[in-house]
Design a protein around this motif. Structure first.
Motif, PDB file in Angstrom:
ATOM      1  N   VAL A 170       0.945  -1.000   0.000  1.00 36.75           N
ATOM      2  CA  VAL A 170       0.004  -0.238   0.074  1.00 36.75           C
ATOM      3  C   VAL A 170       1.034   1.127   0.104  1.00 36.75           C
ATOM      4  CG1 VAL A 170      -1.511   1.394   1.327  1.00 36.75           C
ATOM      5  CG2 VAL A 170      -1.928  -1.016   1.045  1.00 36.75           C
ATOM      6  N   CYS A 171       1.981   0.961   0.771  1.00 36.60           N
ATOM      7  CA  CYS A 171       2.936   2.381   0.798  1.00 36.60           C
ATOM      8  C   CYS A 171       3.715   2.506  -0.463  1.00 36.60           C
ATOM      9  CB  CYS A 171       3.887   2.149   1.949  1.00 36.60           C
ATOM     10  SG  CYS A 171       3.250   2.184   3.782  1.00 36.60           S
ATOM     11  N   ASN A 178      12.454  -4.357  -6.619  1.00 36.58           N
ATOM     12  CA  ASN A 178      13.113  -3.275  -6.806  1.00 36.58           C
ATOM     13  C   ASN A 178      12.565  -1.835  -6.588  1.00 36.58           C
ATOM     14  OD1 ASN A 178      15.944  -3.178  -8.482  1.00 36.58           O
ATOM     15  ND2 ASN A 178      15.013  -1.409  -9.085  1.00 36.58           N
ATOM     16  N   ASP A 179      11.225  -1.791  -6.979  1.00 32.59           N
ATOM     17  CA  ASP A 179      10.543  -0.514  -6.637  1.00 32.59           C
ATOM     18  C   ASP A 179      10.303  -0.196  -5.163  1.00 32.59           C
ATOM     19  OD1 ASP A 179      10.334  -0.148  -9.288  1.00 32.59           O
ATOM     20  OD2 ASP A 179       8.170  -0.721  -9.676  1.00 32.59           O
ATOM     21  N   ILE A 180      10.191  -1.461  -4.480  1.00 33.92           N
ATOM     22  CA  ILE A 180       9.924  -1.346  -2.928  1.00 33.92           C
ATOM     23  C   ILE A 180      11.170  -0.752  -2.130  1.00 33.92           C
ATOM     24  CG2 ILE A 180       9.930  -2.859  -0.917  1.00 33.92           C
ATOM     25  CD1 ILE A 180       7.993  -4.587  -2.627  1.00 33.92           C
ATOM     26  N   VAL A 181      12.289  -1.468  -2.714  1.00 31.88           N
ATOM     27  CA  VAL A 181      13.470  -0.893  -2.158  1.00 31.88           C
ATOM     28  C   VAL A 181      13.818   0.518  -2.620  1.00 31.88           C
ATOM     29  CG1 VAL A 181      16.151  -0.866  -2.173  1.00 31.88           C
ATOM     30  CG2 VAL A 181      14.705  -3.127  -2.264  1.00 31.88           C
ATOM     31  N   MET A 182      13.595   0.951  -3.694  1.00 27.84           N
ATOM     32  CA  MET A 182      13.622   2.503  -4.311  1.00 27.84           C
ATOM     33  C   MET A 182      12.888   3.486  -3.290  1.00 27.84           C
ATOM     34  SD  MET A 182      16.388   2.139  -6.117  1.00 27.84           S
ATOM     35  CE  MET A 182      16.213   3.927  -6.667  1.00 27.84           C
ATOM     36  N   ALA A 183      11.480   2.970  -3.128  1.00 27.59           N
ATOM     37  CA  ALA A 183      10.665   3.748  -2.234  1.00 27.59           C
ATOM     38  C   ALA A 183      11.172   4.072  -1.016  1.00 27.59           C
ATOM     39  CB  ALA A 183       9.350   2.997  -2.263  1.00 27.59           C
ATOM     40  N   GLN A 184      12.155   3.445  -0.599  1.00 26.56           N
ATOM     41  CA  GLN A 184      12.923   3.720   0.732  1.00 26.56           C
ATOM     42  C   GLN A 184      14.098   4.487   0.721  1.00 26.56           C
ATOM     43  OE1 GLN A 184      12.805  -0.014   3.377  1.00 26.56           O
ATOM     44  NE2 GLN A 184      12.155  -0.763   1.400  1.00 26.56           N
ATOM     45  N   PHE A 189      11.245   1.706   5.704  1.00 23.83           N
ATOM     46  CA  PHE A 189      10.059   1.491   6.397  1.00 23.83           C
ATOM     47  C   PHE A 189      10.006   0.777   7.549  1.00 23.83           C
ATOM     48  CE2 PHE A 189       8.385   0.734   1.545  1.00 23.83           C
ATOM     49  CZ  PHE A 189       8.115   2.152   1.314  1.00 23.83           C
ATOM     50  N   ALA A 190      11.203   0.490   7.973  1.00 26.88           N
ATOM     51  CA  ALA A 190      11.210   0.128   9.499  1.00 26.88           C
ATOM     52  C   ALA A 190      11.062   1.143  10.445  1.00 26.88           C
ATOM     53  CB  ALA A 190      13.011  -0.532   9.855  1.00 26.88           C
ATOM     54  N   ILE A 191      11.090   2.390   9.950  1.00 23.33           N
ATOM     55  CA  ILE A 191      10.930   3.458  11.005  1.00 23.33           C
ATOM     56  C   ILE A 191       9.501   3.901  11.162  1.00 23.33           C
ATOM     57  CG2 ILE A 191      11.378   5.892  11.401  1.00 23.33           C
ATOM     58  CD1 ILE A 191      14.044   5.582  10.304  1.00 23.33           C
ATOM     59  N   PRO A 192       8.791   4.200   9.980  1.00 16.85           N
ATOM     60  CA  PRO A 192       7.331   4.301  10.023  1.00 16.85           C
ATOM     61  C   PRO A 192       6.637   3.184  10.504  1.00 16.85           C
ATOM     62  CG  PRO A 192       7.747   4.420   7.610  1.00 16.85           C
ATOM     63  CD  PRO A 192       9.313   4.392   8.652  1.00 16.85           C
ATOM     64  N   LEU A 193       6.891   2.081   9.840  1.00 14.27           N
ATOM     65  CA  LEU A 193       6.405   0.793  10.107  1.00 14.27           C
ATOM     66  C   LEU A 193       6.703  -0.109  11.239  1.00 14.27           C
ATOM     67  CD1 LEU A 193       5.327  -0.003   6.360  1.00 14.27           C
ATOM     68  CD2 LEU A 193       3.813   1.270   7.942  1.00 14.27           C
ATOM     69  N   PHE A 194       7.424   0.344  12.154  1.00  9.26           N
ATOM     70  CA  PHE A 194       8.348  -0.109  13.215  1.00  9.26           C
ATOM     71  C   PHE A 194       7.444  -1.514  13.914  1.00  9.26           C
ATOM     72  CE2 PHE A 194      10.259  -0.676  17.596  1.00  9.26           C
ATOM     73  CZ  PHE A 194      11.583  -1.198  17.039  1.00  9.26           C
ATOM     74  N   PRO A 195       6.137  -1.417  14.302  1.00 10.53           N
ATOM     75  CA  PRO A 195       5.769  -2.386  14.920  1.00 10.53           C
ATOM     76  C   PRO A 195       5.366  -3.570  13.707  1.00 10.53           C
ATOM     77  CG  PRO A 195       4.260  -0.395  15.458  1.00 10.53           C
ATOM     78  CD  PRO A 195       5.406  -0.223  14.381  1.00 10.53           C
ATOM     79  N   LEU A 196       5.065  -3.202  12.700  1.00 10.25           N
ATOM     80  CA  LEU A 196       5.029  -4.446  11.593  1.00 10.25           C
ATOM     81  C   LEU A 196       6.330  -5.014  11.436  1.00 10.25           C
ATOM     82  CD1 LEU A 196       2.485  -2.768   8.996  1.00 10.25           C
ATOM     83  CD2 LEU A 196       2.268  -4.125  11.008  1.00 10.25           C
ATOM     84  N   PHE A 197       7.495  -4.251  11.221  1.00  5.74           N
ATOM     85  CA  PHE A 197       8.893  -4.339  11.236  1.00  5.74           C
ATOM     86  C   PHE A 197       9.289  -5.636  12.162  1.00  5.74           C
ATOM     87  CE2 PHE A 197      13.386  -3.745  12.560  1.00  5.74           C
ATOM     88  CZ  PHE A 197      14.034  -4.624  11.733  1.00  5.74           C
ATOM     89  N   THR A 254      15.310  -7.210   5.099  1.00  2.91           N
ATOM     90  CA  THR A 254      16.316  -6.201   4.363  1.00  2.91           C
ATOM     91  C   THR A 254      15.856  -5.404   3.295  1.00  2.91           C
ATOM     92  OG1 THR A 254      18.315  -7.454   4.871  1.00  2.91           O
ATOM     93  CG2 THR A 254      18.512  -5.755   3.338  1.00  2.91           C
ATOM     94  N   THR A 255      14.873  -6.227   2.394  1.00  4.70           N
ATOM     95  CA  THR A 255      14.311  -5.664   1.182  1.00  4.70           C
ATOM     96  C   THR A 255      13.198  -4.814   1.348  1.00  4.70           C
ATOM     97  OG1 THR A 255      15.314  -7.600  -0.236  1.00  4.70           O
ATOM     98  CG2 THR A 255      13.238  -5.993  -1.091  1.00  4.70           C
ATOM     99  N   LEU A 256      12.468  -5.175   2.436  1.00  2.00           N
ATOM    100  CA  LEU A 256      11.127  -4.907   2.841  1.00  2.00           C
ATOM    101  C   LEU A 256      11.170  -3.414   3.720  1.00  2.00           C
ATOM    102  CD1 LEU A 256       8.811  -7.850   3.029  1.00  2.00           C
ATOM    103  CD2 LEU A 256       8.758  -6.273   0.989  1.00  2.00           C
ATOM    104  N   PHE A 257      12.203  -3.797   4.648  1.00  3.11           N
ATOM    105  CA  PHE A 257      12.213  -2.761   5.881  1.00  3.11           C
ATOM    106  C   PHE A 257      13.378  -1.998   5.886  1.00  3.11           C
ATOM    107  CE2 PHE A 257       8.719  -5.618   7.036  1.00  3.11           C
ATOM    108  CZ  PHE A 257       7.685  -4.822   7.226  1.00  3.11           C
ATOM    109  N   LEU A 258      14.592  -2.638   5.487  1.00  4.09           N
ATOM    110  CA  LEU A 258      15.723  -2.001   5.796  1.00  4.09           C
ATOM    111  C   LEU A 258      16.455  -1.388   4.431  1.00  4.09           C
ATOM    112  CD1 LEU A 258      17.226  -4.778   8.085  1.00  4.09           C
ATOM    113  CD2 LEU A 258      15.995  -2.467   8.703  1.00  4.09           C
ATOM    114  N   GLY A 259      15.705  -0.994   3.640  1.00  7.73           N
ATOM    115  CA  GLY A 259      16.249  -0.099   2.349  1.00  7.73           C
ATOM    116  C   GLY A 259      17.076  -1.112   1.511  1.00  7.73           C
TER     117      GLY A 259
END
Length: 334
Positions: A170-171, A178-184, A189-197, A254-259
């Motif tokens: 959604v974000c 590749n787009d998910i990484v570039m969006a960070q 995403f680990a910061i705004p989505l920390f609970p989900l991380f 790493t890909t979804l939350f850590l850039g």
């Protein structure tokens, strides 16, 4: 040369070379993850760990592999021979083929497909089949009971992981990794989505049957779980499959939350692939750290955490994130 790689034969050869460039380091990484875990746990528990075979014990993974190769594979009486042999291959093979879509650098993926995250989720969901087949084909009630418990555990935590992944999508507005990484680029995403991380990583522990969620290995009642009847290289494939899945979950985190391969500010001169490896190593260290620190949960605690805690939190967070992004007009336009 470039024209050759545009032909059908060239595409096949290029894909094979890319696969080897990824699979060979991955297999070496799986072997040395066993060494890494034993050394880290040794340091945490004030002991040495492997230190005899080769300098600093670096030859220990090869010694273990040679030992397994020379052991006899025993198939229990009454077992389904074909399924008994195929089950560990499924478990290990799925952990390897999932890496086809994970980018270790910008556009460095064997298959940079637009539905990469769906491919990952599908492959990780198939892992339960190897466990169920192993437990059933062993012709042992202990193995089958361990397989059922492991399968129920994996399915339970996949639901929470699915909602976490949907929130990330959604974000981003794209299924491409590749787009998910570039969006960070500006904020991981680990910061705004920390609970989900945190939920995603804990669910990864449960997904890989790692402590404190290694309920398949309740020694007092079901021996070693679904692989209790396995020996030699068939056991080694299950053993290595667990470590390969640890690396896979670390790569997904790493890909979804850590850039992904994105560097820390001011350190862009370091190649992206090293940043990716460094973040994966950090996640693997936490895997080992948790195992060396926390006791095993009871099975009812495991299922309660998955269904009554993680599932409601992820559902509420998904709705909240979607609502906030819609209200402020932050939803990506695709």
């Amino acid at each position: 040369m470039n024209a050759f790689f545009q032909t059908d034969l060239g595409i096949v050869i290029l894909t094979l070379l890319e696969s080897l460039a990824l699979i060979v380091p991955l297999l070496i990484g799986v072997a040395y993850l066993t060494y890494f875990e034993r050394r880290v746990m040794g340091a945490i528990q004030l002991r040495k760990g492997p230190n005899i075979v080769g300098p600093f014990g670096l030859g220990q993974p090869f010694a273990d592999a040679i030992k397994m190769l020379f052991k006899e594979t025993i198939i229990p009486t009454g077992a389904d021979r074909l399924l008994f042999i195929v089950a560990p291959m499924i478990t290990f093979g799925l952990a390897v083929v999932a890496w086809a879509v994970i980018p270790v650098n910008n556009h460095w993926a064997i298959a940079n497909i637009n539905v990469g995250i769906l491919y990952l989720f599908a492959i990780s969901s198939l892992g339960v089949y190897g466990i169920i087949i192993a437990g059933w084909a062993s012709n042992s009630k202990y193995a089958f009971l361990g397989a059922l418990r492991s399968a129920a555990q994996m399915v339970s935590y996949e639901v929470s992981m699915g909602f976490v992944i949907v929130t990330v999508l959604v974000c981003v507005g794209s299924l491409n990794l590749n787009d998910i990484v570039m969006a960070q680029r500006h904020l991981w995403f680990a910061i705004p989505l920390f609970p989900l991380f945190i939920i995603f990583f804990i669910s990864g522990l449960a997904e890989t049957n790692r402590a404190p969620f290694d309920l398949a290995e309740g020694e007092s009642e079901i021996v070693a779980g679904f692989f209790v009847e396995y020996s030699a290289m068939s056991f080694a494939l299950f053993f290595l499959g667990e470590y390969a899945n640890m690396i896979l979950i670390s790569g997904m985190t790493t890909t979804l939350f850590l850039g992904g391969w994105l560097p820390l500010p001011g350190l862009a001169f370091i190649p992206g692939v090293f940043w990716f490896l460094l973040k994966v190593l950090f996640c693997l260290f936490v895997f080992v750290w948790v195992r060396a620190t926390l006791p095993r949960l009871r099975y009812d605690q495991l299922m309660t955490l998955g269904w009554k805690v993680f599932l409601p939190i992820t559902m509420v967070y998904l709705v909240a994130v979607a609502g906030v992004m819609e209200y402020f007009g932050w939803l990506p336009h695709v």
